[in-house]
Scaffold this motif. Structure first.
Motif, PDB file in Angstrom:
ATOM      1  N   ASP A 183       2.086   1.588  -3.555  1.00  0.00           N
ATOM      2  CA  ASP A 183       1.068   1.472  -4.597  1.00  0.00           C
ATOM      3  C   ASP A 183       0.232   2.749  -4.707  1.00  0.00           C
ATOM      4  N   ASP A 184       0.758   3.748  -5.390  1.00  0.00           N
ATOM      5  CA  ASP A 184       0.074   5.039  -5.494  1.00  0.00           C
ATOM      6  C   ASP A 184      -1.228   4.965  -6.287  1.00  0.00           C
ATOM      7  N   ASP A 185      -1.288   4.079  -7.275  1.00  0.00           N
ATOM      8  CA  ASP A 185      -2.504   4.018  -8.104  1.00  0.00           C
ATOM      9  C   ASP A 185      -3.498   2.970  -7.604  1.00  0.00           C
ATOM     10  N   HIS A 186      -3.204   2.351  -6.440  1.00  0.00           N
ATOM     11  CA  HIS A 186      -4.115   1.396  -5.791  1.00  0.00           C
ATOM     12  C   HIS A 186      -4.476   0.223  -6.706  1.00  0.00           C
ATOM     13  N   SER A 187      -3.496  -0.233  -7.461  1.00  0.00           N
ATOM     14  CA  SER A 187      -3.731  -1.358  -8.375  1.00  0.00           C
ATOM     15  C   SER A 187      -3.466  -2.709  -7.710  1.00  0.00           C
TER      16      SER A 187
ATOM     17  N   GLU B 224       0.818  -1.212   0.000  1.00  0.00           N
ATOM     18  CA  GLU B 224       0.000   0.000   0.000  1.00  0.00           C
ATOM     19  C   GLU B 224       0.853   1.264   0.000  1.00  0.00           C
TER      20      GLU B 224
END
Length: 466
Positions: free
Chosen positions: A131-135, A128
């Motif tokens: 993971d900046d783009d929440h993929s 998390e």
């Protein structure tokens, strides 16, 4: 060196890179837009990255090459160029699945190789953070941008700081993972765990050794041997030689557990990750530990199976040296190492595989933390012990016969390991190589279960305490 290689104290000349990306990063850190990054702006950047301020000094020492207390675009570009090359190599190592992205499973593998014990929440939280783009996966750009300003000796230090920050600021599951990489932790845990387990199963060890040496004398009957020992030596006969065994088993397993990680890592650096590296690392660790304490092992075997011949460990070592020469203390060491290859490879590989299957199978399962506790350690250890016993027992049986022939009235019948194997097969059949195997399995299953269970518990306690 850690996952990031050598410290980047000297930077390379810049090469053609994505100038737009470098400029965008520079502007991101240059908060006031004056064309330089100053200490306050760097501290703010570290806070946004959820890292403590003390990293600022190292970063400035590395990037501010003219030591004027600020970082200009040229200095930043030179630093980024060199650092991106290094981070790319690191990203590729983290990308275990070779998908071009780092997923939870990849992160687990990396942290395990660093001798960490990550929980599912530890893995989730670290992913998390990147993971900046929440993929659900970490891209190269995300990995690079989060680590660009850092130059740690080991990723575990940064990971632990991120998790502690998360815990202190109310996030769930942070701050519990610590490195077990203090070099003495695995060694101490392995040695102490083995000492506890072998004391618990000492009567079974006595039975195993005696059946290997004198199985034919008792018609291959474990009960006949047990009755003989109790009649002639009493109940305490089951623990005969256990004190000597402790002198041997504690350092032997300390070396085995302590050496396994570094040796495996060295093999992987040469040949990459894979089954071969795991088998080779485990086998080499076993050979190192067997060779390091071999005289103690030989003396213990003679004391255990030949009551009254020697007064104790010291007497056995001295008399063997005097009567047979110092070289006799290493009689059969090559045979022991031949046995160590399948035994330790099967034991460690099966344990690691079972542990990985257990932990990895629960990654991302709700809010539960999945670690190897005492109960799970018992089961996984039993798996490792049984696999190692089956793989190595024919060689173990032959090497013990070679080691003990000519002692306590036993005839010297064999010239070498394979002569012994052939001779036993000719006179007793294939089953002769497995004389005492039932006792060995009965002993090794609980012994390995207790050893690995204690190892996990002791390792955790040492990590949290020291």
């Amino acid at each position: 060196m850690g996952w990031f290689g050598k410290k980047n104290s000297a930077v390379a000349e810049p090469v053609a890179e994505d100038d737009g990306h470098v400029l965008a990063l520079f502007k991101k850190y240059d908060k006031d837009g004056n064309g330089t990054i100053e200490s306050g702006e760097l501290l703010q950047a570290l806070a946004e990255m959820k890292l403590p301020a003390y990293h600022a000094e190292e970063i400035f020492d590395t990037i501010d090459t003219n030591h004027d207390g600020k970082i200009d675009l040229k200095e930043f570009t030179t630093y980024v160029t060199a650092k991106e090359l290094l981070l790319r190599e690191t990203f590729d190592k983290f990308d275990v699945s070779k998908t071009g992205k780092i997923n939870s499973s990849d992160m687990f593998h990396v942290l395990e190789d660093m001798h960490l014990h990550p929980t599912s929440q530890d893995i989730k939280k670290l992913v998390e953070i990147f993971d900046d783009d929440h993929s659900g996966e970490i891209t190269w750009d995300e990995f690079r941008d989060h680590l660009l300003l850092l130059n740690p000796a080991d990723f575990s230090k940064i990971a632990d700081e991120w998790l502690h920050y998360s815990g202190e600021h109310g996030a769930t599951g942070g701050g519990t993972m610590k490195a077990t990489g203090a070099n003495w932790h695995p060694a101490a845990a392995g040695g102490i765990g083995a000492a506890i387990s072998r004391t618990c199963v000492a009567p079974l060890e006595r039975l195993r050794m005696q059946m290997i040496a004198d199985g034919a004398k008792f018609g291959g009957s474990n009960m006949a041997l047990i009755r003989h020992v109790i009649k002639t030596e009493g109940i305490g006969g089951g623990w005969r030689g256990n004190g000597v065994n402790m002198v041997r088993i504690l350092p032997q397993n300390a070396v085995a557990f302590g050496a396994k990680g570094p040796i495996k890592k060295a093999v992987e650096e040469q040949f990459g990750k894979g089954v071969f590296s795991t088998i080779a690392g485990s086998s080499l660790a076993g050979m190192v530990c067997i060779s390091s304490v071999y005289p103690l092992d030989l003396a213990r075997g003679r004391i255990t199976t030949s009551p009254g011949v020697y007064k104790g460990l010291g007497d056995a070592l001295v008399r063997i040296s005097k009567e047979e020469g110092v070289g006799a203390l290493y009689k059969g060491i090559s045979h022991a190492n031949i046995w160590a290859i399948p035994y330790y490879a099967a034991t460690f590989c099966s344990y690691d595989a079972a542990k990985k299957f257990y932990i990895e199978g629960y990654l991302g399962e709700g809010e539960e933390k999945r670690t190897v506790g005492p109960g799970v350690g018992l089961v996984l250890g039993m798996v490792g012990g049984c696999c190692g016993t089956v793989a190595g027992f024919p060689f173990e049986s032959a090497r013990r016969k070679m080691q003990l022939q000519g002692v306590g009235g036993r005839p010297a019948m064999y010239k070498g390991l394979f002569d012994c194997i052939g001779g036993v097969v000719r006179t007793e059949g294939i089953g002769g190589l497995f004389g005492g195997v039932s006792a060995n399995i009965a002993k090794m299953a609980p012994a390995s279960a207790i050893t690995f269970s204690c190892y996990e518990s002791i390792l955790k306690a040492l990590t949290e305490t020291f």
